[in-house]
Design a protein around this motif. Structure first.
Motif, PDB file in Angstrom:
ATOM      1  N   MET A  51      77.697  24.929  69.511  1.00 56.12           N
ATOM      2  CA  MET A  51      76.392  25.555  69.538  1.00 56.12           C
ATOM      3  C   MET A  51      75.484  24.847  68.544  1.00 56.12           C
ATOM      4  N   LEU A  52      74.279  24.566  68.931  1.00 49.59           N
ATOM      5  CA  LEU A  52      73.308  23.938  68.047  1.00 49.59           C
ATOM      6  C   LEU A  52      72.584  25.006  67.250  1.00 49.59           C
ATOM      7  N   HIS A  53      72.451  24.750  65.954  1.00 50.67           N
ATOM      8  CA  HIS A  53      71.787  25.698  65.067  1.00 50.67           C
ATOM      9  C   HIS A  53      70.592  25.036  64.413  1.00 50.67           C
ATOM     10  N   CYS A  54      69.689  25.869  63.952  1.00 53.87           N
ATOM     11  CA  CYS A  54      68.598  25.378  63.116  1.00 53.87           C
ATOM     12  C   CYS A  54      68.278  26.458  62.096  1.00 53.87           C
ATOM     13  N   ILE A  55      67.648  26.041  61.036  1.00 53.50           N
ATOM     14  CA  ILE A  55      67.237  26.958  59.978  1.00 53.50           C
ATOM     15  C   ILE A  55      65.781  27.307  60.236  1.00 53.50           C
ATOM     16  N   THR A  56      65.479  28.591  60.159  1.00 54.14           N
ATOM     17  CA  THR A  56      64.105  29.019  60.416  1.00 54.14           C
ATOM     18  C   THR A  56      63.355  29.384  59.139  1.00 54.14           C
ATOM     19  N   ALA A  57      64.087  29.630  58.038  1.00 53.48           N
ATOM     20  CA  ALA A  57      63.426  29.975  56.772  1.00 53.48           C
ATOM     21  C   ALA A  57      64.380  29.775  55.606  1.00 53.48           C
ATOM     22  N   ILE A  58      63.814  29.459  54.469  1.00 59.22           N
ATOM     23  CA  ILE A  58      64.555  29.432  53.209  1.00 59.22           C
ATOM     24  C   ILE A  58      64.169  30.705  52.465  1.00 59.22           C
ATOM     25  N   ASN A  59      65.147  31.564  52.195  1.00 57.16           N
ATOM     26  CA  ASN A  59      64.866  32.818  51.499  1.00 57.16           C
ATOM     27  C   ASN A  59      64.919  32.690  49.988  1.00 57.16           C
ATOM     28  N   GLU A  60      65.901  31.923  49.487  1.00 56.56           N
ATOM     29  CA  GLU A  60      66.086  31.828  48.046  1.00 56.56           C
ATOM     30  C   GLU A  60      66.828  30.536  47.710  1.00 56.56           C
ATOM     31  N   VAL A  61      66.404  29.926  46.596  1.00 53.22           N
ATOM     32  CA  VAL A  61      67.086  28.741  46.089  1.00 53.22           C
ATOM     33  C   VAL A  61      67.596  29.079  44.699  1.00 53.22           C
ATOM     34  N   LYS A  62      68.911  29.036  44.546  1.00 58.03           N
ATOM     35  CA  LYS A  62      69.574  29.279  43.268  1.00 58.03           C
ATOM     36  C   LYS A  62      70.180  27.947  42.824  1.00 58.03           C
ATOM     37  N   PRO A  63      70.697  27.879  41.595  1.00 54.08           N
ATOM     38  CA  PRO A  63      71.380  26.652  41.213  1.00 54.08           C
ATOM     39  C   PRO A  63      72.518  26.318  42.198  1.00 54.08           C
ATOM     40  N   TYR A  64      72.296  25.282  42.968  1.00 52.16           N
ATOM     41  CA  TYR A  64      73.252  24.710  43.911  1.00 52.16           C
ATOM     42  C   TYR A  64      73.627  25.627  45.078  1.00 52.16           C
ATOM     43  N   PHE A  68      70.616  17.272  55.791  1.00 52.06           N
ATOM     44  CA  PHE A  68      71.948  17.557  56.331  1.00 52.06           C
ATOM     45  C   PHE A  68      71.800  18.148  57.720  1.00 52.06           C
ATOM     46  N   CYS A  69      72.780  17.887  58.563  1.00 53.30           N
ATOM     47  CA  CYS A  69      72.810  18.448  59.906  1.00 53.30           C
ATOM     48  C   CYS A  69      72.878  19.969  59.814  1.00 53.30           C
ATOM     49  N   PRO A  70      71.972  20.687  60.479  1.00 50.42           N
ATOM     50  CA  PRO A  70      72.000  22.145  60.398  1.00 50.42           C
ATOM     51  C   PRO A  70      73.281  22.762  60.954  1.00 50.42           C
ATOM     52  N   ASP A  71      73.925  22.101  61.909  1.00 48.92           N
ATOM     53  CA  ASP A  71      75.200  22.616  62.421  1.00 48.92           C
ATOM     54  C   ASP A  71      76.274  22.578  61.338  1.00 48.92           C
ATOM     55  N   THR A  72      76.294  21.508  60.559  1.00 48.83           N
ATOM     56  CA  THR A  72      77.242  21.398  59.450  1.00 48.83           C
ATOM     57  C   THR A  72      76.930  22.437  58.381  1.00 48.83           C
ATOM     58  N   LEU A  73      75.659  22.616  58.075  1.00 47.81           N
ATOM     59  CA  LEU A  73      75.276  23.620  57.080  1.00 47.81           C
ATOM     60  C   LEU A  73      75.695  25.018  57.536  1.00 47.81           C
ATOM     61  N   TYR A  74      75.510  25.295  58.812  1.00 48.89           N
ATOM     62  CA  TYR A  74      75.916  26.597  59.349  1.00 48.89           C
ATOM     63  C   TYR A  74      77.427  26.787  59.206  1.00 48.89           C
ATOM     64  N   LYS A  75      78.176  25.772  59.604  1.00 47.52           N
ATOM     65  CA  LYS A  75      79.645  25.854  59.561  1.00 47.52           C
ATOM     66  C   LYS A  75      80.153  26.035  58.138  1.00 47.52           C
ATOM     67  N   ASP A  76      79.493  25.396  57.185  1.00 50.19           N
ATOM     68  CA  ASP A  76      79.938  25.447  55.794  1.00 50.19           C
ATOM     69  C   ASP A  76      79.297  26.578  54.998  1.00 50.19           C
ATOM     70  N   SER A  77      78.570  27.440  55.646  1.00 47.42           N
ATOM     71  CA  SER A  77      77.900  28.538  54.939  1.00 47.42           C
ATOM     72  C   SER A  77      78.638  29.857  55.152  1.00 47.42           C
ATOM     73  N   VAL A  78      78.193  30.850  54.407  1.00 43.17           N
ATOM     74  CA  VAL A  78      78.803  32.191  54.472  1.00 43.17           C
ATOM     75  C   VAL A  78      77.707  33.180  54.883  1.00 43.17           C
ATOM     76  N   LYS A  79      78.039  34.029  55.837  1.00 41.19           N
ATOM     77  CA  LYS A  79      77.091  35.041  56.291  1.00 41.19           C
ATOM     78  C   LYS A  79      76.856  36.075  55.196  1.00 41.19           C
ATOM     79  N   ILE A  80      75.583  36.415  55.007  1.00 41.23           N
ATOM     80  CA  ILE A  80      75.182  37.438  54.046  1.00 41.23           C
ATOM     81  C   ILE A  80      75.002  38.739  54.814  1.00 41.23           C
ATOM     82  N   ALA A  81      75.612  39.790  54.323  1.00 42.04           N
ATOM     83  CA  ALA A  81      75.508  41.089  54.994  1.00 42.04           C
ATOM     84  C   ALA A  81      74.054  41.537  55.056  1.00 42.04           C
TER      85      ALA A  81
END
Length: 87
Positions: free
Chosen positions: A1-14, A73-86
């Protein structure tokens, strides 16, 4: 599945909290990647270790994270390596 990011909510250290398509909020942790490359590739990916540079992230027109048109970075890779926030 192809993913894309639609918004950046918060940037913390790393860590970046983003909204992906389908309104799914996820946290991407870049710390391991930064630690891996800050020694072997200090002129490119190692730049992300500089917190000021890291916080300069923007969302590009392709739906991925971009640092001053130098690093992205490829958004698909970012999605795969990320954690869902409740919700």
């Amino acid at each position: 599945m192809l993913h894309c990011i639609t918004a950046i909510n918060e940037v913390k250290p790393y860590k970046i909290i983003c909204v992906f398509d389908h309104a799914e909020t996820r946290e991407i942790d870049f710390e391991k990647l930064i630690n891996k490359y800050k020694i072997t590739s200090p002129n490119l990916l190692g730049k992300l270790a500089d917190i000021t540079y890291f916080k300069s992230v923007t969302l590009d027109s392709y739906g991925t994270l971009n640092w001053q048109n130098e690093i992205d970075f490829c958004p698909d890779t970012l999605y795969k390596d990320s954690v869902k926030i409740a919700s």
